[in-house]
Design a protein around this motif. Structure first.
Motif, PDB file in Angstrom:
ATOM      1  N   GLY A  92     -25.905  15.074  50.850  1.00  0.00           N
ATOM      2  CA  GLY A  92     -25.976  16.308  51.626  1.00  0.00           C
ATOM      3  C   GLY A  92     -24.608  16.953  51.762  1.00  0.00           C
ATOM      4  N   LEU A  93     -23.567  16.150  51.953  1.00  0.00           N
ATOM      5  CA  LEU A  93     -22.210  16.668  52.010  1.00  0.00           C
ATOM      6  C   LEU A  93     -21.806  17.291  50.672  1.00  0.00           C
ATOM      7  CD1 LEU A  93     -19.507  16.981  53.490  1.00  0.00           C
ATOM      8  CD2 LEU A  93     -18.917  14.656  52.733  1.00  0.00           C
ATOM      9  N   THR A  94     -22.237  16.678  49.575  1.00  0.00           N
ATOM     10  CA  THR A  94     -21.948  17.233  48.256  1.00  0.00           C
ATOM     11  C   THR A  94     -22.582  18.609  48.089  1.00  0.00           C
ATOM     12  OG1 THR A  94     -21.906  15.005  47.324  1.00  0.00           O
ATOM     13  CG2 THR A  94     -22.094  16.821  45.770  1.00  0.00           C
ATOM     14  N   ALA A  95     -23.819  18.760  48.566  1.00  0.00           N
ATOM     15  CA  ALA A  95     -24.481  20.065  48.488  1.00  0.00           C
ATOM     16  C   ALA A  95     -23.649  21.133  49.185  1.00  0.00           C
ATOM     17  CB  ALA A  95     -25.878  19.977  49.110  1.00  0.00           C
ATOM     18  N   ALA A  96     -23.075  20.789  50.339  1.00  0.00           N
ATOM     19  CA  ALA A  96     -22.238  21.750  51.064  1.00  0.00           C
ATOM     20  C   ALA A  96     -20.978  22.084  50.266  1.00  0.00           C
ATOM     21  CB  ALA A  96     -21.873  21.189  52.438  1.00  0.00           C
ATOM     22  N   LEU A  97     -20.355  21.073  49.661  1.00  0.00           N
ATOM     23  CA  LEU A  97     -19.152  21.310  48.862  1.00  0.00           C
ATOM     24  C   LEU A  97     -19.439  22.226  47.682  1.00  0.00           C
ATOM     25  CD1 LEU A  97     -17.591  17.715  48.775  1.00  0.00           C
ATOM     26  CD2 LEU A  97     -16.704  19.704  50.014  1.00  0.00           C
ATOM     27  N   VAL A  98     -20.564  21.987  47.006  1.00  0.00           N
ATOM     28  CA  VAL A  98     -20.922  22.818  45.857  1.00  0.00           C
ATOM     29  C   VAL A  98     -21.232  24.244  46.314  1.00  0.00           C
ATOM     30  CG1 VAL A  98     -22.574  23.127  43.976  1.00  0.00           C
ATOM     31  CG2 VAL A  98     -21.751  20.835  44.540  1.00  0.00           C
ATOM     32  N   TYR A  99     -21.935  24.372  47.418  1.00  0.00           N
ATOM     33  CA  TYR A  99     -22.298  25.699  47.929  1.00  0.00           C
ATOM     34  C   TYR A  99     -21.053  26.544  48.219  1.00  0.00           C
ATOM     35  CZ  TYR A  99     -24.256  29.309  50.947  1.00  0.00           C
ATOM     36  OH  TYR A  99     -24.608  30.521  51.508  1.00  0.00           O
ATOM     37  N   PHE A 100     -20.016  25.902  48.781  1.00  0.00           N
ATOM     38  CA  PHE A 100     -18.789  26.623  49.116  1.00  0.00           C
ATOM     39  C   PHE A 100     -17.767  26.604  47.984  1.00  0.00           C
ATOM     40  CE2 PHE A 100     -20.418  25.587  53.399  1.00  0.00           C
ATOM     41  CZ  PHE A 100     -20.440  26.880  53.939  1.00  0.00           C
ATOM     42  N   ASP A 101     -18.209  26.201  46.788  1.00  0.00           N
ATOM     43  CA  ASP A 101     -17.373  26.200  45.594  1.00  0.00           C
ATOM     44  C   ASP A 101     -16.096  25.386  45.811  1.00  0.00           C
ATOM     45  OD1 ASP A 101     -16.902  26.813  42.951  1.00  0.00           O
ATOM     46  OD2 ASP A 101     -15.854  28.683  43.394  1.00  0.00           O
ATOM     47  N   ALA A 102     -16.242  24.246  46.489  1.00  0.00           N
ATOM     48  CA  ALA A 102     -15.084  23.402  46.807  1.00  0.00           C
ATOM     49  C   ALA A 102     -15.102  22.092  46.029  1.00  0.00           C
ATOM     50  CB  ALA A 102     -15.057  23.107  48.308  1.00  0.00           C
ATOM     51  N   ALA A 103     -16.006  21.946  45.073  1.00  0.00           N
ATOM     52  CA  ALA A 103     -16.127  20.687  44.324  1.00  0.00           C
ATOM     53  C   ALA A 103     -15.091  20.631  43.205  1.00  0.00           C
ATOM     54  CB  ALA A 103     -17.524  20.548  43.754  1.00  0.00           C
ATOM     55  N   THR A 104     -14.281  19.585  43.203  1.00  0.00           N
ATOM     56  CA  THR A 104     -13.373  19.289  42.101  1.00  0.00           C
ATOM     57  C   THR A 104     -13.822  17.984  41.458  1.00  0.00           C
ATOM     58  OG1 THR A 104     -11.846  17.967  43.444  1.00  0.00           O
ATOM     59  CG2 THR A 104     -11.497  20.359  43.404  1.00  0.00           C
ATOM     60  N   ILE A 105     -13.270  17.662  40.310  1.00  0.00           N
ATOM     61  CA  ILE A 105     -13.680  16.442  39.623  1.00  0.00           C
ATOM     62  C   ILE A 105     -13.362  15.218  40.470  1.00  0.00           C
ATOM     63  CG2 ILE A 105     -11.500  16.165  38.370  1.00  0.00           C
ATOM     64  CD1 ILE A 105     -15.054  15.378  37.076  1.00  0.00           C
ATOM     65  N   TRP A 106     -12.300  15.278  41.285  1.00  0.00           N
ATOM     66  CA  TRP A 106     -11.928  14.123  42.107  1.00  0.00           C
ATOM     67  C   TRP A 106     -12.861  13.982  43.307  1.00  0.00           C
ATOM     68  CZ3 TRP A 106      -9.400  11.706  38.777  1.00  0.00           C
ATOM     69  CH2 TRP A 106      -8.535  12.361  37.901  1.00  0.00           C
ATOM     70  N   LEU A 107     -13.293  15.099  43.887  1.00  0.00           N
ATOM     71  CA  LEU A 107     -14.277  15.028  44.960  1.00  0.00           C
ATOM     72  C   LEU A 107     -15.625  14.547  44.428  1.00  0.00           C
ATOM     73  CD1 LEU A 107     -13.503  18.244  47.059  1.00  0.00           C
ATOM     74  CD2 LEU A 107     -13.179  15.854  47.745  1.00  0.00           C
ATOM     75  N   ILE A 108     -15.955  14.944  43.207  1.00  0.00           N
ATOM     76  CA  ILE A 108     -17.190  14.465  42.569  1.00  0.00           C
ATOM     77  C   ILE A 108     -17.114  12.954  42.385  1.00  0.00           C
ATOM     78  CG2 ILE A 108     -18.617  14.581  40.492  1.00  0.00           C
ATOM     79  CD1 ILE A 108     -17.611  17.492  40.173  1.00  0.00           C
ATOM     80  N   TYR A 109     -15.960  12.471  41.927  1.00  0.00           N
ATOM     81  CA  TYR A 109     -15.766  11.027  41.784  1.00  0.00           C
ATOM     82  C   TYR A 109     -15.944  10.320  43.128  1.00  0.00           C
ATOM     83  CZ  TYR A 109     -13.736  11.142  37.032  1.00  0.00           C
ATOM     84  OH  TYR A 109     -13.540  11.259  35.692  1.00  0.00           O
ATOM     85  N   LEU A 110     -15.333  10.866  44.187  1.00  0.00           N
ATOM     86  CA  LEU A 110     -15.399  10.234  45.502  1.00  0.00           C
ATOM     87  C   LEU A 110     -16.835  10.140  45.995  1.00  0.00           C
ATOM     88  CD1 LEU A 110     -14.047   9.065  48.006  1.00  0.00           C
ATOM     89  CD2 LEU A 110     -13.725  11.420  48.844  1.00  0.00           C
ATOM     90  N   THR A 111     -17.588  11.228  45.858  1.00  0.00           N
ATOM     91  CA  THR A 111     -18.987  11.209  46.283  1.00  0.00           C
ATOM     92  C   THR A 111     -19.788  10.204  45.466  1.00  0.00           C
ATOM     93  OG1 THR A 111     -18.816  13.545  46.850  1.00  0.00           O
ATOM     94  CG2 THR A 111     -21.020  12.610  46.715  1.00  0.00           C
ATOM     95  N   ALA A 112     -19.517  10.152  44.152  1.00  0.00           N
ATOM     96  CA  ALA A 112     -20.215   9.193  43.295  1.00  0.00           C
ATOM     97  C   ALA A 112     -19.930   7.760  43.735  1.00  0.00           C
ATOM     98  CB  ALA A 112     -19.795   9.394  41.842  1.00  0.00           C
ATOM     99  N   LEU A 113     -18.689   7.490  44.160  1.00  0.00           N
ATOM    100  CA  LEU A 113     -18.350   6.159  44.658  1.00  0.00           C
ATOM    101  C   LEU A 113     -19.114   5.826  45.939  1.00  0.00           C
ATOM    102  CD1 LEU A 113     -14.476   6.024  44.119  1.00  0.00           C
ATOM    103  CD2 LEU A 113     -16.123   4.380  43.217  1.00  0.00           C
ATOM    104  N   LEU A 114     -19.200   6.793  46.866  1.00  0.00           N
ATOM    105  CA  LEU A 114     -19.903   6.559  48.129  1.00  0.00           C
ATOM    106  C   LEU A 114     -21.396   6.311  47.888  1.00  0.00           C
ATOM    107  CD1 LEU A 114     -18.204   9.277  50.374  1.00  0.00           C
ATOM    108  CD2 LEU A 114     -17.817   6.807  50.425  1.00  0.00           C
ATOM    109  N   VAL A 115     -21.997   7.172  47.054  1.00  0.00           N
ATOM    110  CA  VAL A 115     -23.422   7.007  46.746  1.00  0.00           C
ATOM    111  C   VAL A 115     -23.656   5.694  46.014  1.00  0.00           C
ATOM    112  CG1 VAL A 115     -25.364   7.971  45.457  1.00  0.00           C
ATOM    113  CG2 VAL A 115     -23.843   9.492  46.727  1.00  0.00           C
TER     114      VAL A 115
END
Length: 429
Positions: A92-115
């Protein structure tokens, strides 16, 4: 006549477990399509794309053994519920990041690690629940059904849903993903009963609770927190040693773990590059990438449908070796052709073969491992097998960089699988 109510209860429990697993795997399927598409939107570097798959599966290498040990001490149903709730929050947090165009490859990595960390607990707990839900007589059928829900959720539905919704609105699949995980958590609350390992439930007086949760330990905690924590760590370490001792004393399980780890490592060389294979080599759109996975899901369903009969008719060893060889042939062919329909069909053949191998391995594991040790042995198993995935993903990225195309990586992966099949044939009896 008392067998009928027992059978009915087991059927209901299996229905709850399969329903929860179906929603959780729908979330997995959406994530495993949407996350690579999001990463490909940010970068086309094959090593960074492989790094995403490594980040998703690195928690298995880091936490698989500890999670398995814990699952031999806690209620496994509650563990699934909490882990799926955590996955819902992270995505759900990732959806918010993508919506606000704040997703970088490192944030994507971090979310993937948490999930991925939550997935270690959820998937392991769901797997070790099977023997206590269906009994030993229904293991192969229950494992086939569990594989079928995984295939339907991850590739048959999740893949197309993830790619189609990503093409419409980039944040959309992550929102759906969060909802699917939340439903997976909520549905399992309907499965009645306590699911602590039997040995601990009995030692706690038969009430289904761990003996360490009683009033005596509560008094110790109030007066000597450090001592209680130290005692808990000591018990966990002793539990882990007990599980590893059992595994070392079973040569067949050790060989199966080795073969499964090699299959995992070698197949991930190619699978981590699948999004680039589809988008670049086959020139598919974002939406079509999910349809490509949909065809793979059809093959996986076919594999789940026939594996039980194959195990009964030809035995476990031919299913294992034949499945690896079939997967090898499919990947070699995918590396040599560049036709979308043919490539998707070959990926379906690969999925069918891999599912047959997985059902055989899971059924053998459930048959051989004592129930009170299953969490620890599964933790060790997945530390090796799923821990090999990030290594294979990064090596696949390096291979694609060196060879210049994902198709070449598929070819190398297929040829290497032939060698793994030879190892399985020589070592497994």
């Amino acid at each position: 006549m008392p067998a009928a109510p027992v059978t009915a209860t087991r059927d209901r429990r299996l229905t709850w477990l399969l329903g929860s697993n179906a929603f959780a795997n729908l979330g997995d399927g959406i994530a495993k399509t949407a996350f690579p598409l999001l990463a490909a939107l940010v970068t086309r570097d094959p090593l960074l794309i492989g790094g995403l798959s490594a980040a998703q599966f690195l928690p298995w290498l880091l936490f698989g053994l500890a999670a398995g040990t814990m699952l031999d001490r806690v209620d496994r149903r509650k563990a699934v519920v909490l882990a799926n709730a955590a996955r819902a929050a992270a995505v759900g947090l990732t959806a918010a990041l993508v919506y606000f165009d704040a997703a970088t490859i490192w944030l994507i990595y971090l979310t993937a690690l948490l999930v991925g960390a939550a997935e270690v607990v959820a998937d392991s707990a769901a797997n070790v629940l099977i023997p206590s839900v269906v009994g030993r007589d229904g293991l192969s059928g229950a494992n086939s059904k569990l594989q079928a829900t995984e295939i339907v959720g991850q590739t048959f539905l999740g893949g197309p849903v993830g790619s189609l919704t990503f093409a419409v609105f980039h944040a959309f699949p992550f929102l759906l993903n969060s909802i699917a995980f939340a439903l997976g958590a909520a549905l399992l609350t309907g499965m009645a009963g306590s699911y602590r390992p039997r040995a601990r439930a009995e030692s706690g007086g038969g009430d289904g609770t761990d003996p360490g949760t009683g009033a005596a330990e509560g008094a110790d905690t109030a007066g000597d927190t450090d001592g209680t924590v130290t005692a808990t760590r000591t018990r966990l370490r002793a539990d882990l040693v007990e599980g590893m001792r059992w595994l070392r004393g079973n040569p067949l399980m050790l060989r199966l773990v080795t073969v499964a780890g090699l299959v995992s490592l070698v197949t991930e060389l190619a699978q981590a590059q699948l999004v680039l294979y589809a988008l670049d080599d086959l020139d598919l759109s974002d939406a079509a990438f999910g349809v490509f996975g949909f065809v793979g899901g059809l093959g996986g369903l076919a594999g789940a449908a026939v594996t039980t009969r194959l195990l009964d008719r030809i035995g476990a060893r031919p299913v294992l070796v034949g499945g690896i060889l079939t997967a090898a042939a499919a990947f070699v062919a995918m590396g040599l052709v560049n036709h979308p329909v043919l490539s998707a069909s070959l990926f379906g053949v690969f999925a069918a073969a891999l599912v047959a191998v997985n059902v055989m391995l899971a059924t053998t594991r459930h048959t051989l491992v004592p129930g009170e040790l299953l969490g620890r042995v599964l933790g060790a198993w997945r530390t090796v097998v799923w821990g090999a995935i990030p290594v294979g993903a990064l090596l696949g990225g390096v291979l694609t960089r060196v060879l210049g195309t994902p198709s070449a990586t598929f070819l190398v992966s297929g040829l290497a699988l032939v060698g793994v099949a030879a190892v399985a044939w020589r070592t497994i009896r």
